[in-house]
Enzyme design. Structure first.
Site, PDB file in Angstrom:
ATOM      1  N   LEU A   1      11.562   1.550   6.698  1.00 38.50           N
ATOM      2  CA  LEU A   1      10.893   1.981   5.477  1.00 38.50           C
ATOM      3  C   LEU A   1      11.463   3.338   5.068  1.00 38.50           C
ATOM      4  O   LEU A   1      11.460   4.271   5.878  1.00 38.50           O
ATOM      5  CB  LEU A   1       9.386   2.102   5.701  1.00 38.50           C
ATOM      6  CG  LEU A   1       8.597   2.580   4.481  1.00 38.50           C
ATOM      7  CD1 LEU A   1       8.614   1.529   3.375  1.00 38.50           C
ATOM      8  CD2 LEU A   1       7.167   2.923   4.866  1.00 38.50           C
TER       9      LEU A   1
ATOM     10  N   TYR B   1       0.838  -1.203   0.000  1.00 44.27           N
ATOM     11  CA  TYR B   1       0.000   0.000   0.000  1.00 44.27           C
ATOM     12  C   TYR B   1       0.868   1.246   0.000  1.00 44.27           C
ATOM     13  O   TYR B   1       2.068   1.205   0.276  1.00 44.27           O
ATOM     14  CB  TYR B   1      -0.940   0.012   1.216  1.00 44.27           C
ATOM     15  CG  TYR B   1      -0.296   0.466   2.501  1.00 44.27           C
ATOM     16  CD1 TYR B   1      -0.482   1.769   2.972  1.00 44.27           C
ATOM     17  CD2 TYR B   1       0.508  -0.392   3.240  1.00 44.27           C
ATOM     18  CE1 TYR B   1       0.125   2.196   4.154  1.00 44.27           C
ATOM     19  CE2 TYR B   1       1.106   0.014   4.413  1.00 44.27           C
ATOM     20  CZ  TYR B   1       0.907   1.314   4.867  1.00 44.27           C
ATOM     21  OH  TYR B   1       1.515   1.734   6.023  1.00 44.27           O
TER      22      TYR B   1
ATOM     23  N   HIS C   1      -0.480 -21.242  -0.016  1.00 40.14           N
ATOM     24  CA  HIS C   1       0.668 -20.379   0.233  1.00 40.14           C
ATOM     25  C   HIS C   1       1.442 -20.051  -1.037  1.00 40.14           C
ATOM     26  O   HIS C   1       2.037 -18.980  -1.146  1.00 40.14           O
ATOM     27  CB  HIS C   1       1.606 -21.030   1.270  1.00 40.14           C
ATOM     28  CG  HIS C   1       1.101 -20.936   2.676  1.00 40.14           C
ATOM     29  ND1 HIS C   1       0.035 -21.665   3.133  1.00 40.14           N
ATOM     30  CD2 HIS C   1       1.522 -20.185   3.722  1.00 40.14           C
ATOM     31  CE1 HIS C   1      -0.192 -21.382   4.397  1.00 40.14           C
ATOM     32  NE2 HIS C   1       0.701 -20.479   4.796  1.00 40.14           N
TER      33      HIS C   1
ATOM     34  N   ARG D   1       7.798   4.143  -5.247  1.00 41.99           N
ATOM     35  CA  ARG D   1       8.017   3.231  -4.119  1.00 41.99           C
ATOM     36  C   ARG D   1       7.013   2.086  -4.166  1.00 41.99           C
ATOM     37  O   ARG D   1       7.357   0.932  -3.867  1.00 41.99           O
ATOM     38  CB  ARG D   1       7.927   3.977  -2.791  1.00 41.99           C
ATOM     39  CG  ARG D   1       8.242   3.086  -1.592  1.00 41.99           C
ATOM     40  CD  ARG D   1       8.308   3.871  -0.292  1.00 41.99           C
ATOM     41  NE  ARG D   1       7.030   4.460   0.074  1.00 41.99           N
ATOM     42  CZ  ARG D   1       6.820   5.176   1.173  1.00 41.99           C
ATOM     43  NH1 ARG D   1       7.824   5.404   2.011  1.00 41.99           N
ATOM     44  NH2 ARG D   1       5.640   5.687   1.437  1.00 41.99           N
TER      45      ARG D   1
ATOM     46  N   GLU E   1      13.078   3.173  13.767  1.00 45.95           N
ATOM     47  CA  GLU E   1      12.143   4.192  13.297  1.00 45.95           C
ATOM     48  C   GLU E   1      10.900   4.119  14.157  1.00 45.95           C
ATOM     49  O   GLU E   1      10.837   3.350  15.108  1.00 45.95           O
ATOM     50  CB  GLU E   1      11.803   3.956  11.820  1.00 45.95           C
ATOM     51  CG  GLU E   1      11.163   2.600  11.545  1.00 45.95           C
ATOM     52  CD  GLU E   1      10.899   2.369  10.070  1.00 45.95           C
ATOM     53  OE1 GLU E   1      10.807   3.347   9.307  1.00 45.95           O
ATOM     54  OE2 GLU E   1      10.781   1.184   9.672  1.00 45.95           O
TER      55      GLU E   1
ATOM     56  N   ARG F   1      -7.173 -20.518  -1.529  1.00 47.21           N
ATOM     57  CA  ARG F   1      -6.179 -20.367  -0.453  1.00 47.21           C
ATOM     58  C   ARG F   1      -5.065 -21.401  -0.592  1.00 47.21           C
ATOM     59  O   ARG F   1      -5.291 -22.612  -0.488  1.00 47.21           O
ATOM     60  CB  ARG F   1      -6.847 -20.481   0.912  1.00 47.21           C
ATOM     61  CG  ARG F   1      -5.892 -20.191   2.070  1.00 47.21           C
ATOM     62  CD  ARG F   1      -6.563 -20.376   3.416  1.00 47.21           C
ATOM     63  NE  ARG F   1      -5.606 -20.141   4.476  1.00 47.21           N
ATOM     64  CZ  ARG F   1      -5.465 -18.996   5.152  1.00 47.21           C
ATOM     65  NH1 ARG F   1      -6.251 -17.973   4.847  1.00 47.21           N
ATOM     66  NH2 ARG F   1      -4.577 -18.880   6.107  1.00 47.21           N
TER      67      ARG F   1
ATOM     68  N   LYS G   1       6.743  -1.802   1.700  1.00 45.56           N
ATOM     69  CA  LYS G   1       5.575  -1.209   2.374  1.00 45.56           C
ATOM     70  C   LYS G   1       4.385  -2.170   2.295  1.00 45.56           C
ATOM     71  O   LYS G   1       3.412  -1.957   1.568  1.00 45.56           O
ATOM     72  CB  LYS G   1       5.239   0.158   1.779  1.00 45.56           C
ATOM     73  CG  LYS G   1       4.353   1.011   2.681  1.00 45.56           C
ATOM     74  CD  LYS G   1       4.287   2.433   2.163  1.00 45.56           C
ATOM     75  CE  LYS G   1       3.317   3.304   2.964  1.00 45.56           C
ATOM     76  NZ  LYS G   1       3.770   3.534   4.338  1.00 45.56           N
TER      77      LYS G   1
END
Length: 287
Positions: free
Chosen positions: A204, A33, A102, A52, A179, A100, A147
């Site tokens: 990040l 996101y 992995h 990014r 951070e 579903r 992110k």
């Protein structure tokens, strides 16, 4: 005021917006996101935010759902449809919908969702008097430079900060501050040197961080991108944090330790002025 979202090619009312229960963002936090602020209906630093996003998707082998140019068009249209002058836009891309498993699914199109929210400006009292932060162990996964939507560790840290009536949690890797839960962390040494953690997989790389470091260097401020310890932070002359929503926000207390004189320092105030000017030059917005 309308509240419109963008979901996989359609503009829909926010209350009617939905994704499939087997979207891998829901199942596995398998997605990325971005949060982009806008002022006067113009994105602030939109280009680096979307670059990014592209880098993070590449790191997870998720294709871009559309070109950056097309994404800019959709974002501008979404801002217009929501009728907000100032605010923020969330862009979220997941690997898509699949049974579903992995393993990466084959021939699955990425899912793209965008939503608009009200502005998240810091409170005037926070800017004037500064904020408090607490420290807590950094328990996030090892690729914080991506992110990802997998934010549970960040949620827990922010909740702990809130329970202590603090604005933010600074995360600790051993003795070093990495951070904040939702921000980058900085100190000014007593020799007027700006120090912040270097760009590694452990943090990040904030877009606001990049801008602030550039502004500081142009203003003749010495900058060191290196790890700093909690002891250094508590004995620093000044401290502050940055993020897309917080801009440049003074930190005057870390845990139970007052930073400097307990008020926003002159260098932090200067960087805030420079950053506000940066916003004005891009968007014409005046605080």
């Amino acid at each position: 005021m309308p509240h419109i979202a963008y979901v996989n090619g359609r503009y829909v009312h926010h209350m009617e917006a939905s994704v499939h229960i087997e979207d891998r963002g829901y199942q596995f936090a398998d997605g990325i996101y971005e949060y982009i602020a806008f002022y006067n209906r113009s994105m602030l630093d939109g280009a680096p935010h979307l670059k990014r996003l592209e880098r993070s998707l590449k790191a997870l082998s998720i294709p871009m759902p559309m070109s950056i140019q097309a994404m800019n068009v959709v974002i501008s249209e979404l801002i217009e449809r929501n009728g907000r002058e100032h605010g923020g836009i969330y862009v979220q891309v997941t690997r898509g919908v699949a049974r579903r498993d992995h393993l990466f699914p084959k021939n699955t199109a990425p899912a793209l969702v965008m939503t608009v929210c009200a502005p998240k400006f810091p409170k005037p009292v926070e800017i004037k008097h500064g904020v408090c932060v607490i420290t807590t162990p950094d328990i996030r996964w090892g690729r914080c430079d991506i992110k990802s939507v997998a934010l549970l560790a960040n949620v827990l840290a922010k909740q702990e900060a809130s329970s202590h009536k603090a604005r933010e949690a600074w995360l600790m890797d051993g003795n070093d501050v990495t951070e904040g839960a939702v921000s980058n962390a900085y100190i000014f040494t007593k020799k007027d040197v700006l120090v912040t953690h270097p760009l590694t997989e452990g943090i990040l790389g904030g877009i606001t961080r990049d801008v602030v470091i550039t502004l500081a260097k142009k203003a003749g401020i010495a900058v060191e991108e290196r790890a700093f310890t909690l002891v250094e932070a508590r004995s620093a002359a000044e401290a502050f944090l940055t993020s897309t929503s917080a801009n440049v926000l003074p930190v005057v207390k870390i845990d139970d330790h007052v930073v400097g004189e307990g008020t926003p320092g002159k260098h932090t105030r200067k960087l805030l002025e420079l950053y506000i000017d940066h916003i004005y030059k891009q968007t014409g917005f005046k605080f």
